[in-house]
Scaffold this active site. Structure first.
Site, PDB file in Angstrom:
ATOM      1  N   LYS A 127       0.809  -1.403  -0.018  1.00 41.88           N
ATOM      2  CA  LYS A 127      -0.056  -0.193   0.122  1.00 41.88           C
ATOM      3  C   LYS A 127       0.817   1.203   0.023  1.00 41.88           C
ATOM      4  O   LYS A 127       0.301   2.445  -0.552  1.00 41.88           O
ATOM      5  CB  LYS A 127      -0.913   0.041   1.311  1.00 41.88           C
ATOM      6  CG  LYS A 127      -2.212  -0.915   1.250  1.00 41.88           C
ATOM      7  CD  LYS A 127      -3.037  -0.974   1.993  1.00 41.88           C
ATOM      8  CE  LYS A 127      -4.137  -1.649   2.038  1.00 41.88           C
ATOM      9  NZ  LYS A 127      -5.319  -1.421   3.031  1.00 41.88           N
TER      10      LYS A 127
ATOM     11  N   ASP B 187     -10.362   3.287   1.631  1.00 40.26           N
ATOM     12  CA  ASP B 187     -10.597   2.756   2.959  1.00 40.26           C
ATOM     13  C   ASP B 187     -11.324   3.496   3.907  1.00 40.26           C
ATOM     14  O   ASP B 187     -12.269   3.164   4.588  1.00 40.26           O
ATOM     15  CB  ASP B 187      -9.338   2.016   3.687  1.00 40.26           C
ATOM     16  CG  ASP B 187      -8.902   0.783   2.873  1.00 40.26           C
ATOM     17  OD1 ASP B 187      -9.464  -0.038   2.587  1.00 40.26           O
ATOM     18  OD2 ASP B 187      -7.309   0.586   3.238  1.00 40.26           O
TER      19      ASP B 187
END
Ligand code: NAP
Length: 293
Positions: A66, A102
């Protein structure tokens, strides 16, 4: 020609993202496929170059890439840049742009499941890792007034680093970092939302708990207000030990399933321009979790 979407990470195992996105692709009847790419770190660079060259339309990024993916992209959206992590990449006519969905997934699902409105609220967040960063920035952008980040004391600098990083973007918000052992010292009645962003309580991780949090839940009738919301970003199991305790204490709870679904829905919208059917996605996730028991 079939458009390709996918998930990039390592190790991937049985990812629920594949059935989740394939379910909406089937329902929408569009010519797409969502594949799983389990890629070793030494192959990351040429995989991303290959995705770009071959016109892979978009992909999700998960552990451990990420952050490292950011150096291979042509652009990064402002929200993802602040968080310092990317979970969604869109190939826009040969230019790779990174996003982080997210936090949007977290806020959307929290509002939908509990009716929580972040403006002016006080939040205790346990954990200071990747999920915590996305959750924290989205809550701050939505207007919370106070944030306490509690992390394992041995790694205390992580919470402090996150708090300092947040203060650069939100200098007026009261952000504090402390070790989990200090949780009992927090004035509990001032808390509107408590979030677990650690993997404690996940399936296959044993029945360990963050003792200070479970003590707080056990005594919640007296310590917490009855409208305090207890939230867990874990989606497997759907009801973690923390959420079970909170429910027993009569508190409102929020689990990680809908966060997963809404972050996926937002990624899908970025790649295709289409709002996917979230109910279909949720059913597919729940079924995949049942099958992988
Ligand atoms: P991460 O970056 O590795 O961070 C993990 C955090 O948890 C760190 O702050 C770590 O503290 C803490 N921690 C780990 N084990 C602990 C323990 N035994 N006791 C106390 N603290 C502990 O992981 P992540 O990417 O943030 O993921 C965390 C969780 O979020 C995972 O369960 C993941 O599945 C979930 N998640 C869910 C979604 C969703 O869509 N629902 C999305 C993203 C992530 P230290 O600094 O002390 O190591």
């Amino acid at each position: 020609m079939t458009s390709i979407l996918g998930l990039l990470g390592h190790p991937l195992g049985h990812s629920v993202s594949v059935p989740m996105h394939m379910a909406s692709i089937f329902t929408l009847g569009i010519d797409y496929v969502y594949l799983s790419f389990d890629i070793l770190p030494e192959d990351l660079s040429r995989t991303v170059a290959g995705f770009k060259k071959e016109g892979v339309q978009g992909f999700n990024v998960t552990i451990p890439y990420k952050e490292s993916i950011m150096s291979y992209l042509d652009g990064i959206d402002e929200h993802a840049g602040k968080i310092g992590a990317v979970n969604t990449v869109h190939n826009d006519h040969g230019k790779l742009k990174g996003y982080n969905t997210d936090g949007i997934g977290y806020i959307t699902s929290l509002r939908e499941q509990t009716g929580f409105s972040p403006g002016g609220r006080h939040v205790l967040m346990i954990g200071a890792g990747g999920a915590a960063r996305a959750v924290a920035f989205s809550l701050l952008e939505a207007g919370i007034e106070g944030l306490i980040i509690a992390n394992r004391s041995v790694e205390m600098d992580m919470a402090e680093r996150l708090a300092n990083h947040i203060k650069l973007s939100f200098p007026d918000v009261n952000v504090q970092a402390l070790p989990v052992e200090r949780i009992p010292w927090i004035p509990a009645r001032e808390l509107d939302l408590i979030i677990n962003t650690t993997p404690v309580g996940m399936k296959h991780t044993g029945q360990q708990e963050i003792k200070e949090l479970s003590d707080l839940m056990q005594e919640s009738r007296t310590l917490l207000r009855e409208d305090t919301v207890i939230s867990d970003v874990i989606y497997n199991p759907v009801e973690t030990p923390l959420l079970k305790m909170a429910k027993l204490a009569g508190l409102k709870t929020h689990n990680g399933i809908n966060m997963l679904v809404y972050q996926g829905a937002e990624s899908f919208r970025i790649w295709t321009g289409i709002r996917p059917p979230v109910d279909v996605m949720r059913r597919a996730v729940l079924q995949a979790l049942q099958e992988n028991r």
